[in-house]
Enzyme design. Sequence first.
Site, PDB file in Angstrom:
ATOM      1  N   LYS A  84       0.858  -1.195   0.000  1.00  0.00           N
ATOM      2  CA  LYS A  84       0.000   0.000   0.000  1.00  0.00           C
ATOM      3  C   LYS A  84       0.893   1.244   0.000  1.00  0.00           C
ATOM      4  O   LYS A  84       1.787   1.373   0.852  1.00  0.00           O
ATOM      5  CB  LYS A  84      -0.895  -0.043   1.241  1.00  0.00           C
ATOM      6  CG  LYS A  84      -2.130   0.812   1.179  1.00  0.00           C
ATOM      7  CD  LYS A  84      -3.026   0.472   2.374  1.00  0.00           C
ATOM      8  CE  LYS A  84      -4.264   1.317   2.437  1.00  0.00           C
ATOM      9  NZ  LYS A  84      -4.980   1.108   3.705  1.00  0.00           N
ATOM     10  N   LEU A  85       0.636   2.109  -0.966  1.00  0.00           N
ATOM     11  CA  LEU A  85       1.493   3.286  -1.172  1.00  0.00           C
ATOM     12  C   LEU A  85       0.645   4.550  -1.171  1.00  0.00           C
ATOM     13  O   LEU A  85      -0.485   4.532  -1.676  1.00  0.00           O
ATOM     14  CB  LEU A  85       2.170   3.198  -2.543  1.00  0.00           C
ATOM     15  CG  LEU A  85       3.052   1.999  -2.842  1.00  0.00           C
ATOM     16  CD1 LEU A  85       3.234   1.853  -4.351  1.00  0.00           C
ATOM     17  CD2 LEU A  85       4.401   2.161  -2.156  1.00  0.00           C
TER      18      LEU A  85
END
Length: 216
Positions: A84-85
Amino acid sequence: MDLYIDTANLDEIKEAAALGILDGVTTNPSLIAKEKGVTYHARLKQICEVVSGPVSGEVISTDYAGMMKEAAELIKIAPNIVVKLPTTIDGLKACKALSDQGTKTNMTLVFQPLQALMVAKAGAFLVSPFIGRLDDVAEDGMDLIHRMRQIYDNYGFRTKILAASIRHNKHLVDCALAGSDVATMPLSVIKTALNHPLTDSGLKKFVEDYKKAFPG
Ligand code: G3P
């Protein structure tokens, strides 16, 4: 529509998984920080042992090199980890690089449709619009889901829309009507998705009538 639970609490994840309808888990640094006595990576590993679907583990770095380094460690945890960015310039570059190497990403903190267009072009697996937080600031979270759906359908983008920051059942039903691919929510929302007072009163009457007609 896939249903994910948005928590890092193992008991809640196990309770949702026991319902048989849980497709994945989303976490974020704030959710894991609430859990006592576990390290960040250890908790992600424990979650991946309970759920076989996608489990989002978020990076803490805000620069490209740091994100890539963290991603390399996160994907060692389990095959179902999704990196997750944040949806920033550096996050977009990391999304493209990770997607090109076959690593699944979830682009988070999305609040407007062009962010969704950009991350889809970078090959994101999931994109997380935060509908509750938009409602909190007097914007329309569901309108963002509709716009994203339209943009993705216009061009055949395969990035899955993961509606996040879901606060109640109306969000959930509106996401399903809008064609969101996934919705992630707290356990409380998953459980209330089965509620209706007429179900409760109807069931009570069926049981009472049966007992009256067939005593003993
Ligand atoms: O995990 C991201 C998102 O679902 C957070 O929700 O309730 O903190 O706005 P909320």
